[in-house]
Motif scaffolding. Structure first.
Motif, PDB file in Angstrom:
ATOM      1  N   SER A 413      -1.671  54.701 -36.267  1.00 15.05           N
ATOM      2  CA  SER A 413      -0.801  54.950 -37.417  1.00 15.05           C
ATOM      3  C   SER A 413       0.226  53.832 -37.554  1.00 15.05           C
ATOM      4  O   SER A 413       0.833  53.428 -36.561  1.00 15.05           O
ATOM      5  CB  SER A 413      -0.059  56.278 -37.257  1.00 15.05           C
ATOM      6  OG  SER A 413       0.931  56.421 -38.269  1.00 15.05           O
ATOM      7  N   ILE A 482      -1.784  61.957 -43.987  1.00 21.31           N
ATOM      8  CA  ILE A 482      -0.466  62.093 -43.373  1.00 21.31           C
ATOM      9  C   ILE A 482      -0.510  63.295 -42.440  1.00 21.31           C
ATOM     10  O   ILE A 482      -1.021  64.358 -42.812  1.00 21.31           O
ATOM     11  CB  ILE A 482       0.629  62.293 -44.443  1.00 21.31           C
ATOM     12  CG1 ILE A 482       0.735  61.044 -45.331  1.00 21.31           C
ATOM     13  CG2 ILE A 482       1.981  62.584 -43.793  1.00 21.31           C
ATOM     14  CD1 ILE A 482       1.700  61.193 -46.493  1.00 21.31           C
ATOM     15  N   LEU A 488       1.712  58.305 -41.348  1.00 18.42           N
ATOM     16  CA  LEU A 488       0.601  57.916 -42.206  1.00 18.42           C
ATOM     17  C   LEU A 488      -0.510  57.298 -41.361  1.00 18.42           C
ATOM     18  O   LEU A 488      -0.243  56.497 -40.461  1.00 18.42           O
ATOM     19  CB  LEU A 488       1.076  56.900 -43.247  1.00 18.42           C
ATOM     20  CG  LEU A 488       0.024  56.338 -44.203  1.00 18.42           C
ATOM     21  CD1 LEU A 488      -0.499  57.427 -45.130  1.00 18.42           C
ATOM     22  CD2 LEU A 488       0.617  55.182 -45.016  1.00 18.42           C
TER      23      LEU A 488
END
Length: 628
Positions: A413, A482, A488
């Motif tokens: 991420s 998400i 994210l």
């Protein structure tokens, strides 16, 4: 997450106040009283009543504040054996003189200047000189073919083109002047003159429209900074991989200065006197934002590196530069780190250098696989920070804001959305998806300062390309999700999704699994034709140096891993071991070209895939089925 959460919430709840506060870090000739002009959506403008000069903010104001002797730029060129250093005062004076050269050649506010140069200080000088005059620069990656350069000249219609006699890469010298001459001959709006910096390695023959850089500089009178509206364009940068008319991303002066200043402090934790290295090229957006403008706007020292840090069998090139110049933080692409990992799997080169002042490694430009993250974290002992953005956004959409509040890292991420970016994951029908549900990553309008205003000379195409798919949103073209903590996860381009027997599957997810194998240095997964299922995934893997593994055993282990982590639905059964993957000049894997070959739209040839071994494999495993 208090500091980050408060800042992010404030940027969405009251963007006027948030960005006006951020604008205090910039020096204005007319201070803006408004942050956002939203009177003509989707064409938003930032700081509409403000005036400034970007070059003044990058150079002059630091000199006037008494910091003229602070190093501004360190040039390191292993391909020529040259190094150089410029203080803020020296760089300011050099830029002012070249701005005088451009002025004497008829360049003024709003005129375009194409810059086609290698990674040398004069490229930075040319860009800043344009900004000093209020002219609009369009930097084209040095070495681009004549056709690519001609298309950009035609679209930008520059008054002047600035180039060098040659570019120098490990093992070869590229003559720029013949490329420039051919491009100008093929363009519809040729420049009136060309300024050529002669390099000793290969000098160029000058024609009637050509002028010698050094001769012009010898008699140049320094030019002062020209104030421009915050909404006036600073530069046009053409996206790579464009077919037909190129897409020229337009960046303004005011929003750009505010956003980059904010990002240097709050994302990268870089400020006055810090040494920063962005191992990219000025021809790409990373070079614009974080070789030239970002570090200079905050009074830091920027490292300009000519050559490819991993372009030769030298696994210590990165660490040598960091040690020699006291680099606090490095920004590069995961490809570079994977290349080092392949050359030096145990990381032994790191121990040869003093990295005591090095605090963080930032990676962007492509998906950071967990194995590369773990390897770099282990050998460097500093945070390895993934972040995600695009040419169009100009700065990070999602990052770990180390200067504001360092957040826990989750491998895979780029962490969390940055202030001003209202990120939503949308279904094909435009519905907002719940956490951990993969969809299209979209940004609710308006975009924050520093992002693209439109496409050069083509508002309609801007709307069609980015804003039409999901009304009220900018479509990033990337897919992801998400999680429940607001992190994210970017899984890759939405066109990287393949359809296996009616199931839409992300090739990025499969690549993440393949990259976990200890013998795999790099990988790509491509959808290939299958008579029964429509498409099936095919893995291409590059092994680490010294990897001792039986090919059939490796293939079996990789297939089993995808079956375990993705599921049998992936129908992943085929893996080919290759010596290298085809890449762009900036080091990104040419997945778009691989897909085109797999679809039969492009024949793999030496012009598209340079490595003969890779070419043979692609012909064998990605060739479309014969038609009857």
């Amino acid at each position: 997450m208090d500091a980050y959460a408060d800042s992010y919430a404030a940027s969405l709840k009251d963007p006027q106040r948030f960005w006006l506060d951020a604008a205090h870090a910039v020096t204005w000739s007319r201070t803006p009283r408004r942050a956002l002009d939203d009177s003509r959506p989707p064409f938003y403008r930032w700081f509409p009543d403000g005036e400034l000069n970007t070059c003044y903010n990058a150079l002059d104001r630091h000199v006037e504040a008494g910091h003229g002797e602070r190093p501004a730029l360190r040039y390191d060129s292993p391909v020529t054996g040259a190094t150089a250093a410029y203080t803020y005062a020296e760089l300011r004076d050099e830029v002012a003189r070249f701005a005088g050269v451009l002025r004497d050649q008829g360049v003024g506010k709003g005129d375009r200047v194409v810059v086609y140069m290698p990674m040398i200080p004069q490229a930075v000088v040319a860009m800043l000189a344009c900004a000093r005059l209020g002219a609009v620069h369009s930097v084209v990656f040095g070495g681009f073919a004549p056709r690519e350069l001609a298309a950009r000249i035609t679209d930008a219609a520059p008054k002047i083109l600035v180039t060098a006699s040659c570019g120098i890469e490990p093992g070869r010298v590229i003559a720029y002047k013949p490329i420039v001459d051919e491009a100008i001959a093929a363009s519809d709006h040729p420049p009136t003159s060309v300024v050529v910096l002669q390099r000793e390695r290969l000098r160029a023959d000058l024609g009637p429209r050509d002028h010698d850089w050094d001769a012009l500089m010898a008699n140049a009178r320094p030019a002062p900074c020209v104030d421009v509206a915050a909404t006036d364009p600073l530069y046009v940068l053409y996206t790579s991989g464009t077919t037909g008319r190129p897409k020229g991303v337009v960046r303004d002066n005011g929003g750009h200065a505010v956003a980059l200043t904010w990002s240097m402090k709050n994302i990268y934790d870089i400020g006055p006197g810090d040494v920063w290295w962005s191992a990219s090229d000025v021809g790409w957006v990373v070079g614009h934002s974080y070789i030239v403008y970002g570090p200079l706007l905050v009074g830091a020292t920027t490292v300009l590196y000519e050559g490819k840090p991993v372009g030769t069998p030298d696994a210590g090139a990165f660490w040598r530069v960091i040690s020699q110049y006291g680099v606090k933080a490095l920004f590069t692409a995961p490809t570079g780190i994977r290349a080092i990992k392949r050359l030096d799997p145990q990381g032994g080169e790191v121990a040869k250098y003093d990295l005591s002042g090095f605090t963080a490694l930032f990676l962007a430009g492509e998906r950071l696989d967990p194995e590369t993250y773990r390897w770099a974290s282990s050998i460097l002992g500093v945070p390895v920070v993934d972040h995600w953005w695009q040419t169009e956004t100009g700065w990070a959409v999602a990052a770990n804001p180390r200067g504001l509040q360092e957040l826990p890292i989750k491998p895979g991420s780029p962490t969390v959305p940055m202030p001003g970016y209202d990120v939503e994951i949308l279904s094909p029908s435009g519905e907002v998806l719940p956490p951990r549900t993969e969809g299209a990553i979209c940004l609710r309008l308006p975009l924050p300062p520093g992002t693209l205003l439109t496409l050069w000379g083509d508002d309609d195409r801007y709307v069609e390309s980015y804003l039409s798919r999901f009304p009220g949103h900018y479509s990033t073209g990337d897919g992801g999700y998400i999680d429940e903590d607001g992190y994210l996860f970017v899984m890759g381009r939405t066109d990287d999704v393949i359809n296996v027997a009616g199931h839409r599957l992300s090739t990025g997810s499969m690549e993440a699994v393949l990259g976990e194998h200890p013998a795999v240095a790099e990988c790509a997964v491509i959808g290939v034709h299958d008579a029964l299922k429509g498409q099936v995934p095919h893995g291409l893997v590059v092994l680490k140096a010294g990897a001792d593994v039986e090919p059939d055993t490796l293939r079996a282990e990789l297939v089993a891993a995808v079956r375990r982590d993705i599921g049998p639905v992936a129908a992943f059964k085929e893996v080919s071991i290759v010596d290298a993957l085809p890449k762009t000049r900036s080091g990104k894997i040419l997945r778009k070209s691989l897909r085109a070959i797999a679809d039969g739209r492009v024949e793999p040839t030496p012009s598209t895939i340079e490595d003969p071994g890779v070419l043979d494999v692609l012909r064998r495993v990605l060739a479309p089925p014969p038609t009857n």
